[in-house]
Design a protein around this motif. Structure first.
Motif, PDB file in Angstrom:
ATOM      1  N   ARG A  61     -16.692  64.785   5.858  1.00 37.55           N
ATOM      2  CA  ARG A  61     -15.851  63.842   5.298  1.00 37.55           C
ATOM      3  C   ARG A  61     -16.137  63.650   3.796  1.00 37.55           C
ATOM      4  O   ARG A  61     -15.470  63.760   2.710  1.00 37.55           O
ATOM      5  N   LEU A  62     -17.505  63.461   3.827  1.00 33.19           N
ATOM      6  CA  LEU A  62     -17.906  62.933   2.393  1.00 33.19           C
ATOM      7  C   LEU A  62     -18.173  64.295   1.532  1.00 33.19           C
ATOM      8  O   LEU A  62     -17.607  64.051   0.192  1.00 33.19           O
ATOM      9  N   SER A  63     -18.390  65.318   2.167  1.00 33.17           N
ATOM     10  CA  SER A  63     -18.331  66.619   1.296  1.00 33.17           C
ATOM     11  C   SER A  63     -16.936  66.910   0.772  1.00 33.17           C
ATOM     12  O   SER A  63     -16.734  67.197  -0.403  1.00 33.17           O
ATOM     13  N   ALA A  64     -16.038  66.879   1.628  1.00 31.54           N
ATOM     14  CA  ALA A  64     -14.484  66.985   1.160  1.00 31.54           C
ATOM     15  C   ALA A  64     -14.073  66.039  -0.124  1.00 31.54           C
ATOM     16  O   ALA A  64     -13.532  66.487  -0.790  1.00 31.54           O
ATOM     17  N   GLY A  65     -14.572  64.666   0.093  1.00 24.52           N
ATOM     18  CA  GLY A  65     -14.300  63.840  -0.916  1.00 24.52           C
ATOM     19  C   GLY A  65     -14.926  64.206  -2.296  1.00 24.52           C
ATOM     20  O   GLY A  65     -14.416  64.058  -3.476  1.00 24.52           O
ATOM     21  N   VAL A  66     -16.308  64.670  -2.186  1.00 29.06           N
ATOM     22  CA  VAL A  66     -16.884  64.836  -3.523  1.00 29.06           C
ATOM     23  C   VAL A  66     -16.301  66.110  -3.938  1.00 29.06           C
ATOM     24  O   VAL A  66     -16.116  66.403  -5.188  1.00 29.06           O
ATOM     25  N   LYS A  67     -15.865  67.092  -3.198  1.00 32.18           N
ATOM     26  CA  LYS A  67     -15.301  68.261  -3.825  1.00 32.18           C
ATOM     27  C   LYS A  67     -13.914  68.049  -4.757  1.00 32.18           C
ATOM     28  O   LYS A  67     -13.676  68.505  -5.546  1.00 32.18           O
ATOM     29  N   VAL A  68     -13.003  66.831  -3.998  1.00 31.27           N
ATOM     30  CA  VAL A  68     -11.900  66.460  -4.902  1.00 31.27           C
ATOM     31  C   VAL A  68     -12.253  66.013  -6.086  1.00 31.27           C
ATOM     32  O   VAL A  68     -11.577  66.152  -7.220  1.00 31.27           O
TER      33      VAL A  68
END
Length: 84
Positions: A61-68
């Motif tokens: 979840r954190l990785s997906a948010g950082v990608k955005v």
């Protein structure tokens, strides 16, 4: 040690990963035929088969948010993105 899942059963409003595409999305709808996922950061929702969707780990979840966030920062086509 395995990373803890966000929750044991995905539910509407929670986050899940489509194991076919590897994309993380917010669950918008669950039916017997599909799970409707909306991408983090907005965009076109997509349908995934229920058997191919699982809850995300905290790290996913954190990785997906950082990608955005990275896309918005470095892509001038994104609203508020790019160096000014």
């Amino acid at each position: 040690m395995a990373e803890a899942l966000e929750s044991s059963v995905p539910e509407v409003g929670g986050y899940a990963i489509d194991e076919v595409t590897g994309d993380v999305g917010r669950i918008e709808e669950i039916t017997a035929v599909y799970v409707l996922l909306g991408p983090i950061g907005g965009g076109q929702s997509w349908q995934a088969e229920p058997g191919h969707v699982r809850p995300v780990t905290v790290g996913e979840r954190l990785s997906a948010g950082v990608k955005v966030a990275n896309v918005r920062m470095f892509d001038p086509r994104e609203v508020g993105g790019g160096w000014t």
